[in-house]
Motif scaffolding. Sequence first.
Motif, PDB file in Angstrom:
ATOM      1  N   ALA A   1       0.832  -1.206   0.000  1.00 43.67           N
ATOM      2  CA  ALA A   1       0.000   0.000   0.000  1.00 43.67           C
ATOM      3  C   ALA A   1       0.864   1.254   0.000  1.00 43.67           C
TER       4      ALA A   1
ATOM      5  N   SER B   1       2.374   1.873  -3.437  1.00 42.74           N
ATOM      6  CA  SER B   1       1.360   2.379  -4.355  1.00 42.74           C
ATOM      7  C   SER B   1       1.104   3.871  -4.125  1.00 42.74           C
TER       8      SER B   1
ATOM      9  N   LYS C   1       2.284  -1.042  -8.998  1.00 39.08           N
ATOM     10  CA  LYS C   1       3.221  -1.668  -8.059  1.00 39.08           C
ATOM     11  C   LYS C   1       4.608  -1.677  -8.702  1.00 39.08           C
TER      12      LYS C   1
END
Length: 70
Positions: A7, A10, A48
């Motif tokens: 996360a 990203s 990613k």
Amino acid sequence: SLFLVTALVSVLAAALGDVARARGMAQVAEAAGLTREALYKALRPGAKPRLDTIARVCTALGLKLVVQPA
């Protein structure tokens, strides 16, 4: 955890994308040694990208990525 790291990568990629678009994607891509299309793909929301791509973009933007203990 792995989910948290994914996360964070990203979110970092999306933020770098905002900065790169403000400075000019073609110029940043050239400085990072990437094609403009590859840069857009790597920095789109939800992407990613590999750590080496993030590092190359940071260098191209004149930024330094630092990891420190909390």
